[in-house]
Design a protein around this motif. Structure first.
Motif, mmCIF file in Angstrom:
data_model
loop_
_atom_site.group_PDB
_atom_site.id
_atom_site.type_symbol
_atom_site.label_atom_id
_atom_site.label_comp_id
_atom_site.label_asym_id
_atom_site.label_seq_id
_atom_site.Cartn_x
_atom_site.Cartn_y
_atom_site.Cartn_z
ATOM 1 N N UNK A 87 0.861 -1.189 0.000
ATOM 2 C CA UNK A 87 0.000 0.000 0.000
ATOM 3 C C UNK A 87 0.894 1.235 0.000
ATOM 4 N N UNK A 88 0.368 2.369 -0.506
ATOM 5 C CA UNK A 88 1.146 3.606 -0.393
ATOM 6 C C UNK A 88 1.317 3.981 1.080
ATOM 7 N N UNK A 89 2.432 4.618 1.395
ATOM 8 C CA UNK A 89 2.720 5.004 2.780
ATOM 9 C C UNK A 89 1.589 5.840 3.382
ATOM 10 N N UNK A 90 1.031 6.737 2.544
ATOM 11 C CA UNK A 90 -0.051 7.602 3.022
ATOM 12 C C UNK A 90 -1.264 6.797 3.487
ATOM 13 N N UNK A 91 -1.601 5.764 2.750
ATOM 14 C CA UNK A 91 -2.735 4.915 3.120
ATOM 15 C C UNK A 91 -2.473 4.216 4.454
ATOM 16 N N UNK A 92 -1.246 3.745 4.622
ATOM 17 C CA UNK A 92 -0.888 3.073 5.880
ATOM 18 C C UNK A 92 -1.065 4.043 7.049
ATOM 19 N N UNK A 93 -0.623 5.287 6.841
ATOM 20 C CA UNK A 93 -0.741 6.286 7.915
ATOM 21 C C UNK A 93 -2.199 6.534 8.275
ATOM 22 N N UNK A 94 -3.024 6.714 7.243
ATOM 23 C CA UNK A 94 -4.454 6.967 7.494
ATOM 24 C C UNK A 94 -5.069 5.810 8.278
ATOM 25 N N UNK A 95 -4.748 4.578 7.853
ATOM 26 C CA UNK A 95 -5.302 3.411 8.540
ATOM 27 C C UNK A 95 -4.806 3.326 9.971
#
Lengths: 201, 187
Positions: free
Chosen positions: B164-172
């Motif tokens: 997953x993109x890093x940004x998606x991981x952060x949001x999750x």
């Protein structure tokens, strides 16, 4: 409220370890001022600590064996290779034996045809038979390969006949040992003795 | 460590199963832990962890040796767990709260055969509560939380494991933390 929402984002960035010192100051200032956010932040930190406090668990007993048992069957040759890797001495010994016997046997085969004997001036040769004439004396060992020997005179040394026959005339005399070799193993033993003797000369 | 693993993988590529046994020994606890925290059931967790290693063995030739081995291995594990979670829905869990009896789970309905010391019971209860809170998270949040706070991996690594993109991981991660907070703040 918009201020709080912006700071909630900062809190999470802080927990991800991605806050610049400037943002950190900003967050701290807000937390000092807003009781609600202070509460929120401490709850988040407590939650993380709780999750991290989960005791580390281990895989059940016999896990690895069960995995290996379920794997598709391995190639037989791999098992042999692994066994050989663990027993290097065995390979060295086996290799030595194979090469040794191999080269000796090939020599045995090669030499089957050729008629050879130790050269002396006073001997006669007659159709694959070496003759030590009556009255002649040979000073030294005598080896005959793929041929016969007839001794009518005297040999002051050992006589060895490989794949051949030895005839002694009544007047013939050999001062050393007399040996007749017919089998490959006997021949091999003779070769080894000969090599050893040369080494220790 | 990575070097040793790379050497073992070369042997596994030649079909040597004993070398694979060493790899299993090295990572079985980590993989089992991911599966257990994701599935919260010992039997299922062992099943999933075993499947992970078997899949890794069969597909070892697809592993890119220039990348970290654990990233590849944990990806197999999390994907298998997420598949299982999706398949077994809806389900009930022994540790899940029984409807209408807040704070009670099915453990309290089972007659306990032996009394635990007070403190051990307390910490056991706390462990159960935390695990229950993790378990109620939707699987996309559960995986990031487990990888981050139980396996202690970096966000970058988690992004690679989950592809997953890093940004998606952060949001999750943010949403997962907030959901957990709602469950655990009163502890």
């Amino acid at each position: 409220m918009a201020e709080c929402r912006k700071n909630a984002q900062l809190m999470h960035n802080y927990l991800d370890g991605e806050l610049s010192s400037n943002e950190q100051r900003q967050l701290k200032a807000h937390l000092d001022a807003c009781k609600h956010c202070r509460q929120h932040f401490s709850e988040l930190k407590k939650t993380i600590a709780l999750v991290q406090s989960c005791s580390h668990i281990h895989a059940p007993e016999g896990f690895t064996e069960r995995v290996l048992f379920s794997l598709p069957k391995e190639d037989k040759s791999v098992g042999v290779q692994r066994w050989l890797r663990k027993h290097p001495f065995f390979i060295a010994a086996a290799l030595f034996l194979i090469l040794m016997t191999g080269s000796l046997f090939s020599n045995w085969q090669k030499e089957t045809e050729s008629f050879a004997f130790t050269k002396y001036d006073n001997i006669e040769v007659e159709d694959h038979t070496v003759i030590v004439p009556e009255g002649e004396v040979i000073k030294g060992d005598m080896v005959v390969e793929n041929g016969d020997i007839r001794i009518e005179g005297e040999v002051q040394g050992d006589v060895t006949v490989i794949k051949g026959e030895r005839y002694m005339a009544s007047a013939g005399k050999v001062t050393g040992e007399i040996e007749e070799i017919d089998q490959a193993f006997g021949w091999m033993w003779f070769k080894i003795k000969e090599t050893a003797a040369e080494l220790f000369k | 460590m990575e070097l040793l693993v790379q050497r073992r993988i070369k042997q596994v590529l030649k079909g040597d199963q004993n070398a694979f046994g060493e790899i299993v020994e090295l990572y079985k606890d980590k993989v089992y832990q991911i599966c257990y925290r994701m599935l919260w059931n010992q039997h299922e967790a062992e099943d999933a962890a075993q499947e992970t290693f078997i899949k890794a063995f069969i597909n070892i030739h697809t592993y890119d040796t220039t990348k970290k081995f654990t990233t590849w291995l944990y990806r197999i594990a999390t994907n298998l767990c997420i598949d299982r979670i999706r398949k077994k829905k809806p389900d009930y869990h022994l540790d899940a709260e029984v409807a209408g009896t807040e704070g009670l789970n099915m453990y309290s309905q089972l007659a306990s055969s032996e009394k635990l010391p007070e403190e051990a019971l307390e910490s056991l209860e706390m462990q159960e509560t935390v695990q229950a809170a993790i378990y109620q998270l939707p699987e996309k949040y559960r995986s990031v939380i487990v990888l981050k706070y139980i396996e202690e991996l970096s966000l970058q690594e988690i992004a690679e494991i989950l592809e997953l993109p890093l940004g998606t991981v952060k949001t999750r991660m943010h949403r997962g933390r907030e959901a957990l907070r709602k469950h655990l703040r009163n502890m």
